[in-house]
Design an enzyme around this catalytic site. Structure first.
Site: not given
Length: 145
Positions: A63-65
């Site tokens: 998960p990352h922005g």
């Protein structure tokens, strides 16, 4: 090419049953506590996962922005949580055991992804992930050793 200095201090082991939402929130909290990202980065991570699954394969999710929230990244870095029980990551029934939260100010995350790709494509990675007992065990897998 910059190399990310991943250490055992970046890795947590959490037992119990968790949802994907809880896992993303947990890894984001660790990133916020480490002063890698601002508070609003958590929502950017949820937004990114809605756009496209952040499940990489072999039990690993990243998960990352979104790129729109790059200004919420204070410093490039990662935090990792190992969930021995696994987390149902998406409707394809992909199970994530290793959740790697990534914060990147520019495109440094591409170097991080290249590093992780070795672990994702190795045939024995999932077997090795199931055998993890310590942060050091997981670090060895993620560093490709």
């Amino acid at each position: 090419m910059s190399t990310l200095n991943l250490t055992v201090h970046d890795i947590s082991i959490v037992t119990g049953s968790y949802s994907k939402k809880e896992a993303i929130k947990d890894v984001s909290e660790k990133m916020i506590q480490a002063k890698l990202v601002k508070d609003d980065y958590t929502q950017a991570m949820f937004d990114r996962d809605k756009q496209i699954s952040t499940f990489l394969g072999n039990g690993i999710a990243i998960p990352h922005g979104t790129t729109e929230k790059r200004d919420s990244v204070i410093q490039t870095g990662i935090k990792i949580i190992y969930y021995p029980e696994g987390i149902n990551w998406d409707e394809d029934n992909n199970i994530a055991y290793v959740v790697i939260g990534i914060a990147a100010k520019t495109n440094e995350h591409l170097d991080i992804l290249r590093q992780l790709t070795r672990a994702v494509i190795a045939k024995d990675t999932l077997t090795r992930i199931h055998a993890v007992k310590t942060p050091e065990d997981l670090l060895a897998i993620l560093q490709g050793s």
